[in-house]
Design an enzyme around this catalytic site. Sequence first.
Site, PDB file in Angstrom:
ATOM      1  N   SER A 267       0.983  -1.302   0.117  1.00 27.34           N
ATOM      2  CA  SER A 267       0.061   0.197   0.049  1.00 27.34           C
ATOM      3  C   SER A 267       0.971   1.309   0.068  1.00 27.34           C
ATOM      4  O   SER A 267       2.012   1.238   0.622  1.00 27.34           O
ATOM      5  CB  SER A 267      -0.703   0.188   1.217  1.00 27.34           C
ATOM      6  OG  SER A 267      -1.485   1.278   1.230  1.00 27.34           O
TER       7      SER A 267
ATOM      8  N   TYR B 105      -2.346  -1.212  10.177  1.00 28.31           N
ATOM      9  CA  TYR B 105      -2.466  -1.597   9.011  1.00 28.31           C
ATOM     10  C   TYR B 105      -1.038  -0.888   8.046  1.00 28.31           C
ATOM     11  O   TYR B 105      -0.504  -1.865   7.443  1.00 28.31           O
ATOM     12  CB  TYR B 105      -3.767  -0.926   8.289  1.00 28.31           C
ATOM     13  CG  TYR B 105      -3.896  -1.145   6.669  1.00 28.31           C
ATOM     14  CD1 TYR B 105      -4.158  -2.348   6.223  1.00 28.31           C
ATOM     15  CD2 TYR B 105      -3.609  -0.044   5.907  1.00 28.31           C
ATOM     16  CE1 TYR B 105      -4.373  -2.440   4.735  1.00 28.31           C
ATOM     17  CE2 TYR B 105      -3.456  -0.218   4.579  1.00 28.31           C
ATOM     18  CZ  TYR B 105      -3.899  -1.605   3.940  1.00 28.31           C
ATOM     19  OH  TYR B 105      -4.424  -1.594   2.482  1.00 28.31           O
TER      20      TYR B 105
HETATM   21  P1  NDP Z   1     -11.704  -6.005  -0.607  1.00 28.13           P
HETATM   22  O1  NDP Z   1     -12.067  -5.879   0.633  1.00 28.13           O
HETATM   23  O2  NDP Z   1     -12.428  -5.344  -1.666  1.00 28.13           O
HETATM   24  O3  NDP Z   1     -11.321  -7.465  -1.349  1.00 28.13           O
HETATM   25  C1  NDP Z   1     -10.363  -8.161  -0.734  1.00 28.13           C
HETATM   26  C2  NDP Z   1     -10.412  -9.693  -1.164  1.00 28.13           C
HETATM   27  O4  NDP Z   1      -9.549 -10.442  -0.549  1.00 28.13           O
HETATM   28  C3  NDP Z   1     -11.702 -10.471  -1.395  1.00 28.13           C
HETATM   29  O5  NDP Z   1     -11.641 -11.046  -2.589  1.00 28.13           O
HETATM   30  C4  NDP Z   1     -11.779 -11.343  -0.072  1.00 28.13           C
HETATM   31  O6  NDP Z   1     -12.533 -12.548  -0.350  1.00 28.13           O
HETATM   32  C5  NDP Z   1     -10.278 -11.457   0.089  1.00 28.13           C
HETATM   33  N1  NDP Z   1     -10.050 -11.890   1.388  1.00 28.13           N
HETATM   34  C6  NDP Z   1     -10.199 -10.945   2.552  1.00 28.13           C
HETATM   35  N2  NDP Z   1     -10.042 -11.568   3.657  1.00 28.13           N
HETATM   36  C7  NDP Z   1      -9.253 -12.748   3.206  1.00 28.13           C
HETATM   37  C8  NDP Z   1      -8.538 -13.831   4.065  1.00 28.13           C
HETATM   38  N3  NDP Z   1      -8.746 -13.917   5.306  1.00 28.13           N
HETATM   39  N4  NDP Z   1      -8.359 -14.973   3.297  1.00 28.13           N
HETATM   40  C9  NDP Z   1      -8.648 -14.802   1.871  1.00 28.13           C
HETATM   41  N5  NDP Z   1      -9.050 -13.915   1.364  1.00 28.13           N
HETATM   42  C10 NDP Z   1      -9.572 -12.923   1.933  1.00 28.13           C
HETATM   43  O7  NDP Z   1     -10.075  -5.040  -0.664  1.00 28.13           O
HETATM   44  P2  NDP Z   1      -9.353  -4.429  -1.705  1.00 28.13           P
HETATM   45  O8  NDP Z   1      -9.464  -5.046  -3.074  1.00 28.13           O
HETATM   46  O9  NDP Z   1      -9.582  -3.230  -1.678  1.00 28.13           O
HETATM   47  O10 NDP Z   1      -7.723  -4.742  -1.220  1.00 28.13           O
HETATM   48  C11 NDP Z   1      -7.059  -5.712  -1.705  1.00 28.13           C
HETATM   49  C12 NDP Z   1      -5.510  -5.724  -1.345  1.00 28.13           C
HETATM   50  O11 NDP Z   1      -5.231  -4.301  -1.749  1.00 28.13           O
HETATM   51  C13 NDP Z   1      -5.358  -5.769   0.005  1.00 28.13           C
HETATM   52  O12 NDP Z   1      -4.051  -6.172   0.222  1.00 28.13           O
HETATM   53  C14 NDP Z   1      -5.498  -4.275   0.512  1.00 28.13           C
HETATM   54  O13 NDP Z   1      -4.672  -4.020   1.683  1.00 28.13           O
HETATM   55  C15 NDP Z   1      -4.700  -3.691  -0.635  1.00 28.13           C
HETATM   56  N6  NDP Z   1      -4.956  -2.135  -0.761  1.00 28.13           N
HETATM   57  C16 NDP Z   1      -6.105  -1.679  -0.932  1.00 28.13           C
HETATM   58  C17 NDP Z   1      -6.319  -0.245  -1.140  1.00 28.13           C
HETATM   59  C18 NDP Z   1      -7.447   0.371  -1.647  1.00 28.13           C
HETATM   60  O14 NDP Z   1      -7.831   1.563  -1.472  1.00 28.13           O
HETATM   61  N7  NDP Z   1      -8.575  -0.393  -1.801  1.00 28.13           N
HETATM   62  C19 NDP Z   1      -5.212   0.482  -1.119  1.00 28.13           C
HETATM   63  C20 NDP Z   1      -3.984  -0.121  -0.807  1.00 28.13           C
HETATM   64  C21 NDP Z   1      -3.839  -1.254  -0.752  1.00 28.13           C
HETATM   65  P3  NDP Z   1     -13.890 -12.842   0.725  1.00 28.13           P
HETATM   66  O15 NDP Z   1     -15.054 -11.857   0.277  1.00 28.13           O
HETATM   67  O16 NDP Z   1     -14.039 -14.354   0.446  1.00 28.13           O
HETATM   68  O17 NDP Z   1     -13.329 -12.621   2.117  1.00 28.13           O
END
Ligand code: NDP
Length: 246
Positions: free
Chosen positions: A141, A155
């Site tokens: 991030s 985080y």
């Molecule tokens: P979302 O919450 O929109 O999506 C998360 C995804 O990860 C879903 O597919 C979810 O599946 C899966 N997931 C969540 N928890 C788990 C777990 N314990 N085990 C396996 N899968 C899991 O998140 P984002 O798309 O926004 O974020 C994705 C990545 O990008 C993260 O690492 C986040 O920290 C990073 N990020 C995001 C930013 C943003 O602004 N959106 C900015 C900077 C970094 P399910 O629904 O089945 O749990």
Amino acid sequence: MSKLTTKVALVTGGSRGIGAGIARRLARDGAAVAITYSKGAEAAASVVDEIEGAGGKALAIQADATDADAVVAAIEKTVAALGKLDILVNNAGTAIPKPFEESTLEELDRVLDINLRGVFIATKAALKHLNDGGRIINIGSSVGERMMTPGLAAYSATKGAVKMFTQGLSRELGNRSITVNNVQPGPIDTDLNPASGDWAEPQLALTALKRYGHVDEVAALVAFVASAEAAYITGANLTVDGGTNA
Ligand code: NDP
């Protein structure tokens, strides 16, 4: 021939948000793609349907990032079903925004377990299978490098750790021509960080471009890092944040 034809990728947390965008893009570039998810079986199935509907190959595997056995099994299933593994994208992650003083130990453990321990587990399991010239792409991030808002201390600490893990591991895998990079999104419109509401306002204001990013804009960078053209990029922290950290 597309850029990633013949490649096999695994994207953790690929059922929604940035991970789903990455899975769709890698598939569009020719890769066979496995995705993991924790709870959203339907969302995962719809990403698979979409990829298959466009003529690609995909597979969804339930594997909570905090469950080491499940994550190891997901890697083994990917190799068994798709034949090999060339690209690991460590995307699964979460945030529990609140003042650090108010965070419970359970919440802190959860953020650490998914964002850092989960990356360690998947990477270790993948390394048994990753071919020479393989790719490890961590989704860190922009707040792993620079922090401007309160409520994300733990985080941002996990994302700073992902950054240093990337740099350290790149030093261990260079002799196999495996690259390890850290793609650092800024505010990207997803369920985790919706582009509207009180929480979005300060983030939006901090971007140079005065807008949230789209998952496809992160996926485009990941696809480039995954490609042969990026063979000389390793140990790098590549920010896609609309100028937030400028
Ligand atoms: P979302 O919450 O929109 O999506 C998360 C995804 O990860 C879903 O597919 C979810 O599946 C899966 N997931 C969540 N928890 C788990 C777990 N314990 N085990 C396996 N899968 C899991 O998140 P984002 O798309 O926004 O974020 C994705 C990545 O990008 C993260 O690492 C986040 O920290 C990073 N990020 C995001 C930013 C943003 O602004 N959106 C900015 C900077 C970094 P399910 O629904 O089945 O749990």
